[in-house]
Design an enzyme around this catalytic site. Structure first.
Site, PDB file in Angstrom:
ATOM      1  N   ARG A 196       0.517  -1.186  -0.014  1.00  0.00           N
ATOM      2  CA  ARG A 196      -0.139   0.041   0.059  1.00  0.00           C
ATOM      3  C   ARG A 196       0.856   1.248   0.083  1.00  0.00           C
ATOM      4  NH1 ARG A 196      -5.247  -1.772   2.030  1.00  0.00           N
ATOM      5  NH2 ARG A 196      -5.737  -3.668   1.125  1.00  0.00           N
TER       6      ARG A 196
ATOM      7  N   GLU B 180       0.759   4.277   0.846  1.00  0.00           N
ATOM      8  CA  GLU B 180      -0.288   5.052   1.480  1.00  0.00           C
ATOM      9  C   GLU B 180       0.726   5.969   2.652  1.00  0.00           C
ATOM     10  OE1 GLU B 180      -2.706   2.895   3.772  1.00  0.00           O
ATOM     11  OE2 GLU B 180      -4.043   2.400   1.934  1.00  0.00           O
TER      12      GLU B 180
ATOM     13  N   ARG C  34      -1.034   1.717  13.144  1.00  0.00           N
ATOM     14  CA  ARG C  34      -1.665   0.582  12.494  1.00  0.00           C
ATOM     15  C   ARG C  34      -1.647   0.266  10.773  1.00  0.00           C
ATOM     16  NH1 ARG C  34      -8.210   1.449  13.035  1.00  0.00           N
ATOM     17  NH2 ARG C  34      -8.452   2.037  10.817  1.00  0.00           N
ATOM     18  N   HIS C  35      -0.881   1.029  10.205  1.00  0.00           N
ATOM     19  CA  HIS C  35      -0.755   1.131   8.854  1.00  0.00           C
ATOM     20  C   HIS C  35       1.054   0.785   8.580  1.00  0.00           C
ATOM     21  CE1 HIS C  35      -4.567   3.450   8.719  1.00  0.00           C
ATOM     22  NE2 HIS C  35      -4.538   2.727   7.748  1.00  0.00           N
TER      23      HIS C  35
ATOM     24  N   GLU D  19     -10.195  -2.136  12.760  1.00  0.00           N
ATOM     25  CA  GLU D  19     -10.392  -2.955  11.917  1.00  0.00           C
ATOM     26  C   GLU D  19      -9.349  -4.146  11.573  1.00  0.00           C
ATOM     27  OE1 GLU D  19     -11.336  -1.161   7.955  1.00  0.00           O
ATOM     28  OE2 GLU D  19     -10.488  -2.972   7.177  1.00  0.00           O
TER      29      GLU D  19
ATOM     30  N   SER E  47     -11.712  -6.786   6.107  1.00  0.00           N
ATOM     31  CA  SER E  47     -12.602  -6.218   5.107  1.00  0.00           C
ATOM     32  C   SER E  47     -13.131  -7.358   4.244  1.00  0.00           C
ATOM     33  CB  SER E  47     -12.481  -5.187   4.382  1.00  0.00           C
ATOM     34  OG  SER E  47     -12.549  -3.930   4.896  1.00  0.00           O
TER      35      SER E  47
ATOM     36  N   ARG F 194      -2.009  -6.867  11.793  1.00  0.00           N
ATOM     37  CA  ARG F 194      -3.119  -6.142  12.641  1.00  0.00           C
ATOM     38  C   ARG F 194      -4.010  -7.156  13.852  1.00  0.00           C
ATOM     39  NH1 ARG F 194      -6.616  -1.735   9.699  1.00  0.00           N
ATOM     40  NH2 ARG F 194      -4.670  -0.542   9.128  1.00  0.00           N
TER      41      ARG F 194
HETATM   42  P1  ATP Z   1      -7.876   0.970   7.045  1.00  0.00           P
HETATM   43  O1  ATP Z   1      -9.277   1.814   7.002  1.00  0.00           O
HETATM   44  O2  ATP Z   1      -7.541   0.718   8.525  1.00  0.00           O
HETATM   45  O3  ATP Z   1      -6.726   1.964   6.510  1.00  0.00           O
HETATM   46  P2  ATP Z   1      -8.379  -0.516   4.640  1.00  0.00           P
HETATM   47  O4  ATP Z   1      -9.882  -0.559   4.751  1.00  0.00           O
HETATM   48  O5  ATP Z   1      -7.631   0.310   3.990  1.00  0.00           O
HETATM   49  O6  ATP Z   1      -7.789  -0.299   6.521  1.00  0.00           O
HETATM   50  P3  ATP Z   1      -8.673  -3.029   3.510  1.00  0.00           P
HETATM   51  O7  ATP Z   1      -8.169  -2.533   2.258  1.00  0.00           O
HETATM   52  O8  ATP Z   1     -10.147  -3.341   3.593  1.00  0.00           O
HETATM   53  O9  ATP Z   1      -8.174  -2.022   4.700  1.00  0.00           O
HETATM   54  O10 ATP Z   1      -7.669  -4.244   3.984  1.00  0.00           O
HETATM   55  C1  ATP Z   1      -8.140  -5.434   4.495  1.00  0.00           C
HETATM   56  C2  ATP Z   1      -7.273  -5.667   5.716  1.00  0.00           C
HETATM   57  O11 ATP Z   1      -5.890  -5.434   5.562  1.00  0.00           O
HETATM   58  C3  ATP Z   1      -7.699  -4.565   6.885  1.00  0.00           C
HETATM   59  O12 ATP Z   1      -8.739  -4.989   7.514  1.00  0.00           O
HETATM   60  C4  ATP Z   1      -6.216  -4.728   7.581  1.00  0.00           C
HETATM   61  O13 ATP Z   1      -6.250  -5.796   8.565  1.00  0.00           O
HETATM   62  C5  ATP Z   1      -5.365  -5.135   6.592  1.00  0.00           C
HETATM   63  N1  ATP Z   1      -4.641  -3.526   6.307  1.00  0.00           N
HETATM   64  C6  ATP Z   1      -4.922  -2.827   5.439  1.00  0.00           C
HETATM   65  N2  ATP Z   1      -4.406  -1.610   5.076  1.00  0.00           N
HETATM   66  C7  ATP Z   1      -3.193  -2.032   5.883  1.00  0.00           C
HETATM   67  C8  ATP Z   1      -2.024  -1.304   6.145  1.00  0.00           C
HETATM   68  N3  ATP Z   1      -1.681  -0.149   5.506  1.00  0.00           N
HETATM   69  N4  ATP Z   1      -1.264  -1.832   7.171  1.00  0.00           N
HETATM   70  C9  ATP Z   1      -1.504  -2.739   7.813  1.00  0.00           C
HETATM   71  N5  ATP Z   1      -2.631  -3.648   7.389  1.00  0.00           N
HETATM   72  C10 ATP Z   1      -3.487  -2.986   6.847  1.00  0.00           C
END
Ligand code: ATP
Length: 562
Positions: free
Chosen positions: A325, A327, A333-334, A483, A486, A536
């Protein structure tokens, strides 16, 4: 210069030696040059002879000392001809080993010479510590005691000795009720004398406040506080701590339990490519890489490939792999790379068949973790006690609420949820956390599910709720109010998928969606799935304050090493 034009040769009395030589006593004539040379030669000869004699004496002394060293061969660098004795894991030592001889291979956590006749080693293997003692009593020599007590901290040694009950329990050891009385000690790998960080200092939890910057800071007891940055910079040493050892075991356990459950259910383990020719999940959060003469992208999830496998008649699949990602999120948590646990499966009548499967999967993982990793959890709690035990839902069934019920609970607690009620925004992290608190108090669980998210906050491949298309057949899973998963029913009808793309501003005719859409044009059964983040789950199960503590070598916007 002489008139002859030849170089001037000094006369003997002009030579510096001659002029510098003191006049002989009683006015006798100064020694000749030859006599001086002879004297110098003899002096050098005498010096050499003395040197040789000193060397011989030292050799004789060393040989004598060696001959006197009754422990010769019982210590030192590990001999090449060393018998391969059976090695006992420190973790397995118990009172049953009293008075028995064991051989262990471990790191030196601490080495201390108490006196000429007594030294102690604290040995550490995978975070478990036991004390070893070496006492000068034939055949153990003082030389062996001195050598053993002087081994550099963190070196790896092989130690043989008799297990005994110590006079008083050893508080600083994990195994406080036993002690190894050393009969042999060999060095397998020597650690440098100066380490960038002491493992024992890293055993203490990092300061929770980000205010603490690099540099040595002392805690209330005067011990150095090791910041998260220092730990991560020196991750190999940090991984050796009891806490990191426990965390990494639990991480391994989550993956094992996930795959165990999936395989038992008949799912197929898949491995999809992480390089893609298009950033087809949309969004700008994608890393671009050079791919020969063109560009490629690191996949943001295996989402599209999992679905293509379902279209490829695999029925139930799962994958454990890296997720990227791009981001710029600098939060607790990211990460920019994390380990995804993904699954996708077909269903017959309703997506709740898959939702229930996923809920049971999580209840299974969390319940078994508590059972199988009790000891490791207790170790982590010593450093991170704040969050307390993870509360499982009662009766072995997950608590499931509708998204709007969650919004209503927040509203009841006085939170401004107007944007959420208008479907303009998903729950913020702060709202999620607060909802976690409310649910913990009301339902006594740290794990719950929200179902039926507004369509507006979900990706294009999500199936709308046929009864109310403002909502969707999608769900998120939460642990301690954050979270961890998803998921959703995915659109399996090509025409519906194209419409959904258009509604989200995407062009179904663009090249990047060609392969994905083709999978549905060829027919695909109804299916649903989800994506979990390993790091996570680990973080929130243990209540760790930062996801980096639940990641071996974390990658975030600031960190690309080690
Ligand atoms: P958030 O809203 O917390 O940024 P997201 O909605 O982008 O998460 P999803 O794309 O739905 O997350 O990804 C599914 C799962 O992957 C998340 O529930 C989480 O457990 C994990 N996840 C997502 N983005 C990250 C990240 N940047 N770092 C660590 N784990 C992640």
């Amino acid at each position: 210069m002489a008139d002859s034009g030849l170089p001037h040769r000094p006369k003997p009395e002009e030579t510096p030696e001659a002029s510098a030589a003191p006049a002989a006593e009683g006015g006798a004539a100064a020694p000749s040059k030859n006599a001086l040379k002879k004297a110098a030669k003899e002096k050098a000869k005498a010096e050499k002879a003395a040197q040789r004699a000193a060397q011989e004496k030292a050799q004789q002394q060393a040989a004598a000392a060696n001959a006197e060293d009754t422990a010769k061969g019982l210590y030192g660098p590990i001999p090449e001809s060393e018998d391969l004795q059976p090695v006992t894991n420190i973790q397995q030592l118990s009172e049953e080993h009293y008075e028995k001889e064991v051989t262990v291979i471990a790191r030196v956590d601490n080495a201390r010479v108490q006196s000429a006749k007594l030294a102690f080693l604290m040995l550490r293997q995978q975070g478990v510590k036991v004390q070893a003692v070496v006492a000068a009593k034939e055949p153990i020599s003082r030389q062996m005691v001195k050598w053993t007590g002087g081994i550099n901290v963190n070196s790896i040694v092989q130690v043989t000795g008799t297990v005994k009950k110590p006079g008083v329990p050893i508080a600083s050891a994990t195994l406080s009720n036993l002690e190894i009385h050393i009969s042999k000690a060999y060095l397998i790998s020597e650690a440098a004398q100066m380490l960038p960080m002491q493992v024992k200092d890293a055993e203490r939890p990092p300061p929770l406040s980000d205010v603490v910057e690099d540099g040595v800071q002392l805690d209330a007891e005067g011990a150095p506080i090791v910041t998260l940055k220092t730990r991560l910079d020196n991750r190999v040493l940090d991984l050796q701590t009891e806490t990191s050892q426990a965390i990494t075991w639990i991480s391994s356990g989550i993956v094992q339990l996930f795959s165990e459950y999936m395989l038992k259910s008949g799912a197929r383990w898949i491995f999809t490519s992480k390089l893609a020719g298009a950033a087809s999940e949309g969004g700008s959060n994608v890393f671009e890489v050079k791919y020969f003469k063109r560009k490629a992208y690191l996949t943001q999830s295996p989402q599209l490939y999992k679905q293509m496998c379902i279209a490829g008649d695999m029925e139930s699949v799962f994958e454990i792999g890296p997720v990227f990602r791009a981001e710029d999120s600098n939060t607790h948590r990211h990460l920019t790379e994390f380990t995804g646990l993904d699954f996708e499966r077909t269903f017959r009548h309703h997506y709740h068949e898959v939702l229930e499967f996923a809920e049971d999967l999580l209840v299974f993982i969390l319940t078994e973790l508590k059972e199988r990793y009790k000891d490791q959890i207790a170790v982590v709690q010593k450093s991170y006690p704040k969050a307390g035990d993870f509360k499982l839902p009662k009766g072995g069934k997950a608590l499931r609420l509708k998204y709007m019920d969650g919004v209503a609970l927040l509203k009841e607690a006085g939170v401004d949820v107007s944007e959420q009620e208008r479907f303009e925004n998903d729950l913020t992290t702060a709202m999620e956390k607060q909802l976690g608190q409310i649910i913990r108090e009301k339902y006594d669980t740290d794990f719950y599910v929200l179902d039926k998210f507004p369509m507006a906050v979900r990706p294009f491949y999500t199936k709308a709720d046929p009864e109310d298309p403002k909502f969707s057949n999608s769900y998120d899973f939460f642990m301690r109010g954050e979270e961890i998963m998803s998921g959703a029913q995915r659109i399996h009808d090509a025409k519906e998928l194209e419409d959904s793309m258009r509604a989200k501003g995407l062009d179904p005719n663009s090249e990047e969606f060609e392969d994905y859409l083709a999978a549905f044009r060829q027919g695909c059964p109804p299916h649903a799935g989800g994506g979990l983040g390993l790091n996570r789950i680990l973080q929130f199960f243990l209540g760790l304050p930062n996801i980096r503590l639940a990641t071996l070598f974390p990658r975030d916007p600031q960190r690309l090493r080690p």
